[in-house]
Structure formats: C-alpha cells, structure tokens
Scaffold this motif. Structure first.
Motif, short mmCIF file in Angstrom:
data_model
loop_
_atom_site.label_atom_id
_atom_site.label_comp_id
_atom_site.label_asym_id
_atom_site.label_seq_id
_atom_site.Cartn_x
_atom_site.Cartn_y
_atom_site.Cartn_z
N MET A 226 15.41 40.02 44.26
CA MET A 226 14.50 39.57 43.20
C MET A 226 13.16 39.07 43.76
O MET A 226 12.28 38.71 43.00
N ARG A 227 12.99 39.03 45.09
CA ARG A 227 11.75 38.52 45.63
C ARG A 227 11.08 39.48 46.61
O ARG A 227 10.97 39.18 47.81
N PRO A 228 10.62 40.63 46.14
CA PRO A 228 9.89 41.52 47.04
C PRO A 228 8.65 40.85 47.61
O PRO A 228 8.22 41.17 48.70
N GLU A 229 8.10 39.87 46.88
CA GLU A 229 6.89 39.21 47.36
C GLU A 229 7.17 38.34 48.58
O GLU A 229 6.27 38.06 49.37
N TYR B 13 7.18 40.60 51.61
CA TYR B 13 5.83 41.02 51.96
C TYR B 13 5.14 40.01 52.89
O TYR B 13 4.20 40.34 53.58
N ASN C 5 9.79 29.76 36.69
CA ASN C 5 9.95 30.89 37.61
C ASN C 5 11.16 31.72 37.25
O ASN C 5 12.04 31.29 36.53
N LYS C 6 11.18 32.92 37.83
CA LYS C 6 12.31 33.81 37.56
C LYS C 6 13.62 33.21 38.05
O LYS C 6 13.63 32.41 38.98
N PRO D 167 13.07 31.04 42.84
CA PRO D 167 12.03 30.78 43.84
C PRO D 167 11.36 29.45 43.57
O PRO D 167 11.27 29.02 42.41
N PHE D 168 10.90 28.80 44.63
CA PHE D 168 10.35 27.46 44.44
C PHE D 168 9.26 27.19 45.46
O PHE D 168 9.39 27.56 46.62
N TYR E 182 1.24 40.60 43.30
CA TYR E 182 2.00 41.62 44.03
C TYR E 182 3.36 41.75 43.37
O TYR E 182 3.86 40.82 42.75
N ARG E 183 3.97 42.90 43.53
CA ARG E 183 5.29 43.17 42.95
C ARG E 183 6.24 41.99 43.17
O ARG E 183 6.50 41.61 44.30
N GLY E 184 6.71 41.41 42.08
CA GLY E 184 7.63 40.29 42.20
C GLY E 184 6.95 38.93 42.27
O GLY E 184 7.58 37.93 42.02
N GLY E 185 5.67 38.90 42.64
CA GLY E 185 4.99 37.62 42.80
C GLY E 185 4.70 36.97 41.45
O GLY E 185 4.80 37.61 40.41
N TYR E 186 4.36 35.69 41.49
CA TYR E 186 4.05 35.03 40.24
C TYR E 186 2.69 34.34 40.27
O TYR E 186 2.47 33.37 39.59
N LYS F 161 -1.30 32.85 33.10
CA LYS F 161 -1.26 31.38 33.25
C LYS F 161 -2.66 30.82 33.34
O LYS F 161 -2.87 29.72 33.84
#
Lengths: 567, 271
Positions: free
Chosen positions: A71-74, A77, A333-334, A350-351, B136-140, B182
């Motif tokens: 769930m966290r590709p970011e 990266y 967050n997700k 994520p946190f 980015y993909r998945g980022g928030y 946001k």
C-alpha cells in the motif's frame, strides 16, 4: 576457518568485560580459547568490539509488513539499495526482505525477532524469513486474543492452555508468547475496544488481567526461554501510564522458571514509550516516562524496550486493530485492516512524526526520558521498527544517548517546545557509556530472550557473531558515533566475515529459531479432541494445512524443552 | 548561458533527463555536457550520443530542447532556478518536484507533469494528460506551491492530493479533478464530466464550463458573484470574475472545508 581479532577494545556486559583490550579467537563459527598460528589476523586496534547486535522487537516479515509494502509505493520510491553482487532493494520504513537483512548486518546486527506472527499466517512469515539474508530470525506468536486461549483461561484450565500454546509454537515454529492489547483486538471484531486492564472483552467476558496473568503462568509452566512479550492495553492514549504499571504489577508474584537460558524476569513490556503518557487528552498530554522508569528500576520482574520515536515518516503496523483505526481517523491517511479468524487482527497506517508537531516531540522526549532514567540493565533499544521509526535510525538514537550536547541541540533547535516543557529530558545529564550501549543493544536482549548461553556475549563457546566498530571508547562527537554504528568496520556471522568497512562482502542465510516443548501424551490427546472440534467449526483451513512445513527455512534451529510432567 | 539540445533522430527507448538541469550544467563547455551520462531504458548513454549540443549567451541559466519527443522523461525534475524551453512534446514527470524557475512547453505533456511541485512555473501550450500536479503513486502530498498552466485539455485526476499552489486548465478535464485535495486552487475553463473534488478536505476548484453533476456529498451554499477565494483566513485571496454556484464539501470527510465554484451561466441544470 580460524580468525583472531587482535587488540580490540572489548565490551561484553554478560561477561562483565568493560573496555578491556584483548584478543578474540574464532574457530569453526564459535569463540574459542586459542587458535593455531595459521589463523587469519584481524587488526582491531583502536576499535570497539562487541557481540553481534540483537533486535528483540521488530516487524520485518509477514502479512502486515507486506501489506505495508503493497500500500506504500511512495515509501519504496524514497530509498534505493543498489550494490554490486547484492540483490537490489527499495523502501525506507518498510524495506524489502533483502534490504532489511543487508542493512541490519551493516549495522553489526545478527539477530532480529519478528514481533507479531498470527499463527494462521505463520507460513508467510517464515517464507519471507527464507529471503531475509545475513541475520538469524525468530518470530513471536500472537496469543493474546486467541479464542482457544481465552476459552481455556476463562475456565482456568491452565494445563490445557499450556498444551495448546506448546502445540501452536511447535506447528507454527514460533519462539515465544506475544500478547497484543489483550482482549482489545477481539473486541475490535465487534467494532469496540477495551479500556484498561479490567474491561472484559465481549462474548468471552475475559479481562486483560486474566489473559496476561494466565499466559504468564502458562509461560513459566512450560519453561519457555523468553518471557511473555506484552503490548499492553490503551496504546497511545493519554493517561495510559496507569494501565501500563497495573499490567506490570499484575504478574509480580509469578516466579521465572525457564528450562533453557538464563532469564530472570517474567514480563517484557514492548515499546513502553507508547505506554507512558500522562494527561487526559492531547491538550494536556505530558510525559510519565520518569514514573515508568522508577517502577521498572524497583521491580525485578520487568524488562522494557523503548520504541524510541525517530521523527521520520514511517509506517505503523500492529495487531492492535482498534488503535490503527483511531490513527486512521485522526490523520485521514490510508488504512489497511485485517481480521485473522479465531486468532487476532491487525491494521496498517502510514504516519509522519513531524519534529514540528507538539505531540510527536513529547513522544520523542518520553522515549529518551525512559532511556535516561532506567537502569541500563533493564532497558532495551528498539524503535519497534517501523512503528516509531526504521531500524536504520538506531545509530542516531545511540548518538542522542551518548552525547548530551547533541540531545540538547535536538531538544532546543529541532523539536517543538512542548518537548522541553512537558518532559524532564533536558534535566538529565546522563550520557551513556560504551558499556551501557552494549547492554541496551545486545546483552539485555540475549538475556531476556533466553539466548544468552550462546548469543549476545563473547565468552568461550558462544556463536561467533561479532561486530567491530571503528570508534574509540570515549568518542563524543555525534557524527562519528552515528557513522560508526551505522556502518560496522567488520561484522562476523557464525565466524565468517560478512561485512567489511560497511559493505556486505559475503551473503549468508541465517537460522530460524523456534521452540519445541514436549508435553504429556494424555494431555495432548485431550487437547487434540478439543482442537479437532475448533478446526472443524471455526477455521477455514484443515489442521494439516495449518502447520508450517519443514522447507520454509534456510536452516531451522530448534530449542527443545522436555516438559512432560505437566498434566 | 543557454544550452541548446537537438535530438539527432527519433528515439524509441525512453531517456531520463533529470541530470540535465540548467543550474547543474551552467558553466560547462560543450564537451563536458556531451559527456554527461543519462539512463536510456536499462542502459546508460551519453548526452552526445543522442543530442546535438550547442551553447549560446544568455543572462540566466537556460536550456532549450528542440525536436523534442514524448520519449524524453523527467525533464526539469527538481529544478530550482533558470528556464527550460521545450519545442515539441515532452514525456512523463516534466517539472516533477521542481522548486523554482520556469518550464515552457510548446507541445503536449505526458502524465505526471508537475508532480509534487513545490514552486516555480510550468506552462504548457498543448494538452496535458493524467495526474497533473498530483502526488507520486501512493503518496499523500501532491503539488504544494507554484503554478501550472495547461492551455489545452487535461486528463483524469489532475491535482490529486494537491496541498497548495495553483493549477489552471484552459480546456476540458477528465474525471476526479482535485481528488483528495488538501489545499491549493484548481481553475478549469472548460467542461468537466463529473466526480469533481471527490474526498476533498480543503482547497478550491473553479469551473467555468459545464459540469454534468456535482457529487451528492457536497452542500449547496448559494450563488456568489465575483468571489475572492481564500484557503486560509490570512490569505490575500484570489478574485475571480463571474457568477458561481458555491458548494462546500466533501462531506464524506469530517469537517471538510473544500470549496467548489461552478459557473451559473453554463450550468442551468444545477440547483
């Protein structure tokens, strides 16, 4: 192969060696008295020599770690690990299995204990262990919200409960009993949580106190090497420090009776930083780290690991399902949530612990306050990887502990002012010595895990897991400390050089440690009668498919305990 | 100094150009620039292998790419100052994570243009595609500052997780513009098929064209004239001419502060 490590300054707390210059001899993977003339000489003059590091509470393998990765590709990266001859890896807070193994090894660590294995998902945990190189592994099996355990404990049938625990540890190849939010994760199945130690869980009508006490008794009946490993109720709630002390207090009268190892305690409190909060809400939130430390200092039955916040963007993952939901609702967050039938549940969110956040800054200070006020033989360095921060931040934590100047720089310049006003971390002048660092990163872990016969020390007969750091014993410069502990000069794994000057020079695959307790046969028959019914009625898998097969490890290392007299 | 890069011939395997920022190559001579290594697919090539390189005088660090194609990726990624002019189309991640300076594209851009942008300007004369100014993909955390202008149309999920800055699309957009917003402002002059601002918490979206439907989780606040859009109370505000239906949302979140302004003239079917 023979080696002799010459002129190193040795820190070996389990043998009470405090900075003596001495030689260490290695033959065939173990430490020996002397070696022949042909032994290869490793010059360690001016360097610190310690046993290999041990992380007694980390999340490196299994379904929830993998959910985090998915769930966290970011996060993937953010950091890339690319070195010639090694498997590439990615991820900062939840690295891939290979990167995890390599990076632990680079820091001189040789053993990691995965802290939460749902029995039903044990195969996944062990399958990822197969692909985690360089370190030895073990997994703590979750029991705190297990229906079978709760049923037996409610009936006060400790023998059968012990037989069940022994059976689960054997078939899932687990190492010890882990309890997470006793009763709370089960209550989450009803969309609820329990508050405090005496709040009964729905349907089973059993309290956290009964579960913790019951499993602690069972643990000592079985004589397991490690004590119960507890994540108490009310994690992350302001004012939870009372629950924490109550939970520690409730097993005070139980005697440690390990049948293997040299453990002297009966209770391991995981990531105690998350359980040392005062106040009634986030507005009047404050540190109670000093109170917790005071309690730990005067008790002989408790060891705590800290779970130090490192103020990074990370991924929280725990079997404490309701807590993760609360985190998701507060951050937006997700969120991933999972119910493991009959046994437990979990969540992932994520946190970002921002240094500018007032609450996060106090959390950071609480961790340090516990380190600075607790007897170094009762406290353990961990970040509850990756919940409070990734394990690659251990060297920074060591620098905070060894240098007051560096700690004060963070306190005054980096974090929010609440850390100064709501904790006492600025008042403490304590600076950890190299000996104490060796205690909190290796010796205490080995002892409480019950592995101190052959790990965590440098005496004759110990497994030759050794870390050599390029640092003087009196060094105070935080940058030097951080660099030295991040990249070991040498790491020996089972008597072979695996890291040289911070680079992996040899890929090895460690052992997976588990416990096999032999119990009385008539008791086992009685248990099987109950278990067949449980599997038929409640599980989606057959009992035969539940067991972890032989091939799911590079090398099993079993601790056999004969305990056929309990009946 | 101005560096002029001209593609020798059409390339098939994509090239990543994040090593060629104007501020990084400032002061280098032609041979040095030709020697810079860049990834092409799984191999590494030199700039001189695929580009003709020339240098001209200029007061600011500049880079011009002539004969550009969609196969050039990550152009201007992370740039902080100077100017990049692209004559032709450009590939994915143009201006990603940029902090300052200006990128001018005379053609179309591919996905992820201005991803995670923190400052500066990205101006596109042609069309854009999906995820403009997004995370980015998945980022928030998406775009947090700066300005993106697309003079043509754009694709889906533009301004996903936008935190600040402004995106101005002069043509039409696809679905889910401003999803998870946001902060920041998204202006759309053309038409929107729907699902605008899904799950937004803060920020503003202005639609001057036709919006087929507003999500049912938005609350109608009435008609406003020439609104001044403020994201925070202390903001100066951005004044916009025209008459708009105003909505707040998205009420799938707790206490949302997102604002939606939809042109009254083009949308007689709303409210």
């Amino acid at each position: 192969m023979e080696y002799i490590i010459k002129n190193g300054i040795v820190f070996d707390p389990l043998n009470r060696i405090d900075g003596e210059q001495m030689d260490i001899c290695i033959r065939d993977g173990v430490i020996v008295e002397s070696v022949s003339e042909d032994a290869k000489v490793i010059d360690a003059s001016g360097c610190v020599v310690m046993p290999g590091g041990i992380d007694s509470h980390t999340h490196i393998s299994g379904p929830k770690v993998n959910t985090g990765r998915l769930m966290r590709p970011e996060d993937s990266y953010k950091e890339l690990y690319l070195k010639r001859g090694l498997k590439p890896g990615t991820g900062f807070s939840i690295p891939t299995t290979y990167k995890t193994g390599y990076q632990y090894c680079e820091m001189g660590y040789t053993l990691g204990i995965e802290a939460a294995m749902p029995p039903l998902k044990a195969k996944h945990v062990h399958d990822e262990f197969v692909d985690t190189p360089q370190i030895d592994k073990g997994a703590l099996t979750l029991f705190g919200n297990n229906w079978v355990v709760m049923t037996y404990l409610k009936e006060k049938d400790y023998e059968l409960c012990a037989a069940y625990v022994a059976w689960v540890l054997k078939v899932t190849r687990g190492f010890a009993i882990k309890i997470v939010n006793p009763g709370g994760t089960e209550a989450w199945g009803w969309g609820k949580n329990v508050h405090g130690l005496d709040d009964p869980t729905p349907y089973f009508n059993i309290t956290g106190r009964e579960i913790v006490r019951g499993l602690c008794k069972v643990n000592e009946m079985l004589g397991l090497p490690h004590s119960i490993h507890v994540h108490p109720n009310d994690l992350g709630h302001p004012g939870n420090w009372k629950t924490t002390i109550e939970t520690m207090e409730c097993v005070k009268d139980i005697e440690p009776k390990p049948k293997y190892g040299e453990r002297e305690t009966v209770y391991y409190n995981a990531h105690v930083q998350f359980h040392s909060y005062g106040g009634t809400s986030w507005k009047d939130f404050e540190s109670k780290g000093a109170e917790i430390a005071k309690y730990v200092n005067k008790s002989d039955h408790v060891v705590v690991d800290v779970g130090q916040i490192t103020l990074d963007e990370t991924t929280t993952m725990t079997a404490d399902g309701p807590m993760e939901y609360a985190l998701h609702m507060s951050t937006g967050n997700k969120w991933a949530n999972c119910d493991v039938e009959v046994e437990t549940g979990s969540g992932v969110v994520p946190f970002y612990y921002s240094p500018k956040g007032p609450v996060y800054s106090v959390q950071w200070a609480i961790g340090l306050e516990i380190f600075l006020n607790t007897d170094p033989s009762k406290v353990i360095l961990s970040t509850d990887h990756p919940n409070a921060g990734p394990f690659t931040r251990f060297p920074r934590i060591i620098a905070w502990l060894m240098s007051k100047k560096y700690r004060d720089y963070w306190l005054n310049e980096v974090v929010h002012r609440w850390a100064r006003t709501r904790s006492s971390v600025g008042d403490s002048d304590k600076e950890y010595s190299m000996y104490e660092i060796a205690q909190i990163t290796r010796a205490n872990q080995a002892k409480v895990l019950g592995l101190s016969l052959e790990r965590g020390h440098l005496g004759v007969g110990a497994i030759a897991d050794i870390a050599i750091y390029d640092i003087g014993p009196e060094e105070k410069d935080p940058r030097v400390i951080e660099r030295a502990f991040r990249y070991a000069k040498y790491t020996f794994k089972r008597g072979e050089i695996v890291v040289k000057d911070g680079n992996i020079v040899r890929e090895t695959f460690g052992d997976t440690i588990y416990v096999d307790v032999k119990i009385d046969e008539t008791l086992e028959k009685e248990l099987m009668k109950d278990l067949n019914e449980v599997f038929r009625k409640n599980y989606t898998v057959q009992m035969e498919n539940y067991k972890v097969p032989e091939y799911l490890a590079n090398n099993w290392r079993v601790i056999k305990i004969d305990n056929s007299q309990i009946s | 100094m101005e560096v002029i890069l001209k593609l020798k011939e059409d390339i098939v395997v994509p090239v990543e150009l994040d090593a060629l920022l104007p501020e990084k190559i400032e002061g280098m001579d032609v041979e040095e620039i030709k020697d810079i290594e860049i990834p092409q697919g799984r191999r590494t090539v030199k700039v001189g292998d695929i580009f003709h390189v020339e240098i001209e005088e200029s007061d600011i660090p500049r880079m011009t790419i002539k004969n550009s194609s969609m196969k050039l990726k990550r152009v201007g990624e992370g740039m902080t100052t100077g100017e990049i002019v692209i004559e032709g189309d450009v590939g994915m991640h143009v201006g990603a994570e940029m902090r300052g300076g200006r990128i001018l594209v005379h053609g179309n851009v591919d996905n992820w243009a201005g991803r995670g942008m923190k400052g500066g300007e990205l101006i596109v004369k042609g069309n854009g595609r999906d995820y403009i100014g997004s995370a980015y993909r998945g980022g928030y955390k998406g775009m947090s500052g700066g300005l993106i202008v697309i003079e043509g149309n754009a694709g889906h999920e533009i301004g996903e997780h936008i935190v600040g800055g402004m995106i101005h699309i002069k043509g039409n957009v696809g679905y889910f513009a401003g999803i998870h917003a946001k902060g920041g402002i998204i202006r759309i002059d053309g038409d929107v098929p729907g699902r605008l601002g899904a799950e937004m918490i803060k920020g503003a979206i202005v639609v001057n064209g036709r919006l087929s439907q507003v999500l049912p989780s938005f609350k109608y606040e009435g008609i406003v004239e020439n609104p001044v859009i403020k994201i925070k109370k202390k903001d100066e505000g951005v004044r916009i001419e025209g008459t708009y239906h105003m909505y707040t949302g998205d009420y799938v979140n707790r206490k949302p502060k997102g604002q939606l302004y939809v042109s009254v003239n083009k949308n007689p079917h709303l409210a």
